[in-house]
Design an enzyme around this catalytic site. Structure first.
Site, PDB file in Angstrom:
ATOM      1  N   ARG A  13       0.717  -1.007  -0.008  1.00 53.41           N
ATOM      2  CA  ARG A  13       0.075   0.002   0.168  1.00 53.41           C
ATOM      3  C   ARG A  13       0.871   1.195   0.053  1.00 53.41           C
ATOM      4  NH1 ARG A  13      -3.893  -1.331   5.039  1.00 53.41           N
ATOM      5  NH2 ARG A  13      -1.593  -2.407   6.294  1.00 53.41           N
TER       6      ARG A  13
ATOM      7  N   LYS B  79       1.621   1.952   7.319  1.00 53.27           N
ATOM      8  CA  LYS B  79       2.467   1.045   8.630  1.00 53.27           C
ATOM      9  C   LYS B  79       3.242   1.440   9.475  1.00 53.27           C
ATOM     10  CE  LYS B  79       1.157  -2.358   9.814  1.00 53.27           C
ATOM     11  NZ  LYS B  79      -0.313  -2.521  10.482  1.00 53.27           N
TER      12      LYS B  79
ATOM     13  N   TYR C 216      -0.807   4.704  10.742  1.00 51.39           N
ATOM     14  CA  TYR C 216      -1.056   2.677  11.406  1.00 51.39           C
ATOM     15  C   TYR C 216      -0.302   3.262  12.595  1.00 51.39           C
ATOM     16  CZ  TYR C 216      -5.437   2.531   9.146  1.00 51.39           C
ATOM     17  OH  TYR C 216      -6.678   2.126   8.481  1.00 51.39           O
TER      18      TYR C 216
ATOM     19  N   HIS D 149      -0.720   1.784  15.991  1.00 52.36           N
ATOM     20  CA  HIS D 149      -1.101   0.187  16.813  1.00 52.36           C
ATOM     21  C   HIS D 149       0.345   0.445  18.055  1.00 52.36           C
ATOM     22  CE1 HIS D 149      -4.295  -1.373  14.515  1.00 52.36           C
ATOM     23  NE2 HIS D 149      -3.499  -0.717  13.342  1.00 52.36           N
TER      24      HIS D 149
ATOM     25  N   GLU E  43      -5.637   4.915  13.282  1.00 54.57           N
ATOM     26  CA  GLU E  43      -6.453   4.330  13.954  1.00 54.57           C
ATOM     27  C   GLU E  43      -6.963   4.305  15.739  1.00 54.57           C
ATOM     28  OE1 GLU E  43      -2.223   3.111  16.345  1.00 54.57           O
ATOM     29  OE2 GLU E  43      -3.453   3.167  14.096  1.00 54.57           O
TER      30      GLU E  43
ATOM     31  N   SER F 259      -9.920  -2.020   7.933  1.00 58.12           N
ATOM     32  CA  SER F 259     -11.300  -2.569   8.411  1.00 58.12           C
ATOM     33  C   SER F 259     -12.325  -3.703   7.694  1.00 58.12           C
ATOM     34  CB  SER F 259     -12.473  -2.427  10.132  1.00 58.12           C
ATOM     35  OG  SER F 259     -11.114  -1.367  10.761  1.00 58.12           O
TER      36      SER F 259
ATOM     37  N   ASP G  40     -21.118 -11.704  19.009  1.00 56.15           N
ATOM     38  CA  ASP G  40     -21.052  -9.430  19.456  1.00 56.15           C
ATOM     39  C   ASP G  40     -21.428  -9.758  21.357  1.00 56.15           C
ATOM     40  OD1 ASP G  40     -19.194  -7.599  18.446  1.00 56.15           O
ATOM     41  OD2 ASP G  40     -20.728  -6.889  19.650  1.00 56.15           O
TER      42      ASP G  40
ATOM     43  N   SER H 101     -22.458 -12.691  22.931  1.00 55.27           N
ATOM     44  CA  SER H 101     -20.941 -13.128  23.834  1.00 55.27           C
ATOM     45  C   SER H 101     -21.074 -13.540  25.317  1.00 55.27           C
ATOM     46  CB  SER H 101     -19.851 -12.366  23.067  1.00 55.27           C
ATOM     47  OG  SER H 101     -18.682 -12.678  23.513  1.00 55.27           O
TER      48      SER H 101
ATOM     49  N   LEU I 268     -11.924  -5.381  18.281  1.00 59.17           N
ATOM     50  CA  LEU I 268     -11.022  -4.430  18.597  1.00 59.17           C
ATOM     51  C   LEU I 268     -11.349  -4.057  20.075  1.00 59.17           C
ATOM     52  CD1 LEU I 268      -9.339  -2.438  16.835  1.00 59.17           C
ATOM     53  CD2 LEU I 268     -11.199  -1.096  16.261  1.00 59.17           C
TER      54      LEU I 268
ATOM     55  N   ASP J 159      -3.182  -7.448  14.521  1.00 60.74           N
ATOM     56  CA  ASP J 159      -2.350  -5.752  14.619  1.00 60.74           C
ATOM     57  C   ASP J 159      -2.571  -5.000  16.166  1.00 60.74           C
ATOM     58  OD1 ASP J 159      -4.336  -4.683  13.816  1.00 60.74           O
ATOM     59  OD2 ASP J 159      -4.101  -4.251  12.136  1.00 60.74           O
TER      60      ASP J 159
ATOM     61  N   ARG K 143       0.311 -15.707  16.682  1.00 58.09           N
ATOM     62  CA  ARG K 143       1.698 -14.743  16.625  1.00 58.09           C
ATOM     63  C   ARG K 143       1.463 -14.374  15.235  1.00 58.09           C
ATOM     64  NH1 ARG K 143       4.792 -17.846  13.320  1.00 58.09           N
ATOM     65  NH2 ARG K 143       4.896 -20.144  13.859  1.00 58.09           N
TER      66      ARG K 143
ATOM     67  N   VAL L 290      -1.758 -12.844   9.752  1.00 59.50           N
ATOM     68  CA  VAL L 290      -1.234 -11.572   8.668  1.00 59.50           C
ATOM     69  C   VAL L 290      -1.637 -10.336   9.385  1.00 59.50           C
ATOM     70  CG1 VAL L 290      -0.460 -10.455   7.337  1.00 59.50           C
ATOM     71  CG2 VAL L 290      -0.522 -12.562   6.374  1.00 59.50           C
TER      72      VAL L 290
ATOM     73  N   ASN M 206      -0.949  -6.627   8.916  1.00 61.08           N
ATOM     74  CA  ASN M 206      -0.968  -5.678   6.960  1.00 61.08           C
ATOM     75  C   ASN M 206      -2.230  -6.623   6.180  1.00 61.08           C
ATOM     76  OD1 ASN M 206       0.822  -7.409   6.501  1.00 61.08           O
ATOM     77  ND2 ASN M 206       1.764  -5.591   4.965  1.00 61.08           N
ATOM     78  N   MET M 207      -2.858  -8.087   6.459  1.00 60.39           N
ATOM     79  CA  MET M 207      -4.106  -7.688   5.451  1.00 60.39           C
ATOM     80  C   MET M 207      -4.392  -7.564   4.494  1.00 60.39           C
ATOM     81  SD  MET M 207      -6.341 -10.273   7.905  1.00 60.39           S
ATOM     82  CE  MET M 207      -7.410 -10.795   6.540  1.00 60.39           C
TER      83      MET M 207
END
Length: 380
Positions: A25, A84, A103, A105, A127, A143, A207, A229, A249, A279, A288, A307, A309-310
């Site tokens: 990106r 990122k 971003y 995180h 974010e 997202s 949820d 949930s 999140l 992330d 992980r 991953v 950074n999908m």
């Protein structure tokens, strides 16, 4: 500069090429460059920054950008916009007169937080920019992309030659479809459930927010099964899942772990986990972080895709979706400076993570064990 416009607070913006593994990106499209240039703000784009997203240097030049040969050239500008968090090899570019907008995180990347604190960089995180209704407008587009990508990736790794159970998402006439369990009904989870349902899977969306589940019920009219949930509901659902998608999140903080190691061990052999929350640290205990180059690993006989950074897998779509959302905020910061933009718009104040060595976002300060300072106090 166009007549009648006051001078911007920030006159130069740098757009470096992303160096995170398989991150294709770019933080600004030519449309974004054109908008900033229109306000008298010069944009310096590192050569090749847009290649991965199918945007050429010539596309940027045509919009008014200066193409610069090195990362150092892009990083030397007053405001740097990225996708990122800075990698360790970029920490040397951080400095006390730099504003970084990306971003971050930080709860998941404490080393980045420490580097920002040590350098005195003013950082604003996409974010954590938050509207008065609690929504996260700059996280939303990524997202949505990550959510829509999750069932696609899950379907791929459910194929037997990719390590999975050999289950087709939509089944076949007379054959039960895949059972997809999605944890979290926010932007990621709802988009994941929606696409999985479109693939004709049997979808369970979990949820704790019953109003959100009511909304999903109204939209999808029973096509997606919703569950409140709690530990029992999660345990039973995980046990039956062919594909488990983690989409929980907490704004600015670490994702809560809601699926334990024991629950993962109880899943069907060769089931697939896609933890989109990775992330933010991940919401599944066995998660992980992985990369697009090496996206999966196996634990307890379960295929894990995690991953960090999908949306980088679909960079052309992602770059345009990101610019559409972020550009008004980038422009506000450039025109008024971080302090001025934060005074004008509380959403920007929420986005400020570090100022002059101080941490201005509470969950991050708590997580890394430093004092929290109100953003407007730090910006004074």
């Amino acid at each position: 500069m166009m007549s009648g416009m006051s001078a911007p607070a920030i006159r130069t913006v740098g757009v470096p090429r992303e160096i995170k593994s398989a991150e294709h990106r770019v933080a600004m499209t030519p449309d974004g460059v054109r908008e900033l240039e229109r306000h008298g703000i010069d944009v310096f784009v590192e050569t090749g920054a847009g290649d991965g997203a199918s945007i050429s240097d010539d596309d940027y030049r045509a919009s008014g950008a200066d193409i610069v040969p090195t990362a150092a050239d892009a990083w030397s500008q007053e405001l740097v916009v990225k996708v990122k968090e800075p990698k360790e090899e970029e920490f040397g570019f951080l400095r006390d007169d730099l504003t970084l907008f990306t971003y971050l995180h930080l709860a998941a990347y404490p080393d980045v937080a420490k580097a920002l604190i040590a350098s005195g960089t003013t950082s604003v995180a996409y974010e954590t920019v938050q509207l008065s209704d609690g929504s996260l407008p700059l996280l939303a587009p990524m997202s949505e992309v990550a959510g829509r990508l999750a069932p696609q990736m899950g379907a791929h790794f459910l194929e037997r030659h990719n390590g999975g159970r050999g289950v087709l998402m939509g089944g076949a006439p007379g054959v039960r479809p895949a059972r997809v369990v999605v944890l979290g009904a926010g932007n990621v989870g709802w988009n994941a459930a929606w696409i999985a349902a479109g693939m004709e899977a049997e979808v369970v969306l979990i949820d704790k927010n019953l109003d959100r589940l009511r909304w999903v019920d109204q939209i999808h009219k029973g096509r997606i099964m919703t569950l409140a949930s709690n530990r029992g509901a999660i345990e039973r659902s995980v046990l039956e899942a062919d594909l488990l998608i983690g989409a929980i999140l907490v704004a600015g903080g670490r994702a809560p772990v809601v699926v334990s190691d024991d629950m993962v061990a109880s899943m069907k052999p060769r089931a697939v986990i896609v933890d989109v929350a990775v992330d933010q640290g991940g919401c599944i205990e066995t998660t992980r972080e992985t990369t697009h180059d090496d996206p999966t690993y196996e634990m307890h006989g379960i295929v894990h895709y995690a991953v960090g950074n999908m949306p980088g897998a679909v960079p052309h779509t992602s770059a345009y979706a990101l610019t559409n959302a972020v550009l008004p905020y980038q422009l506000a910061v450039a025109l008024h400076g971080v302090a001025g933009a934060a005074r004008r718009d509380p959403a920007v104040a929420h986005g400020v993570n570090t100022v002059g060595g101080q941490v201005t976002i509470e969950p991050v300060a708590e997580f890394i064990g430093v004092d929290f300072v109100e953003p407007m106090v730090a910006l004074h």
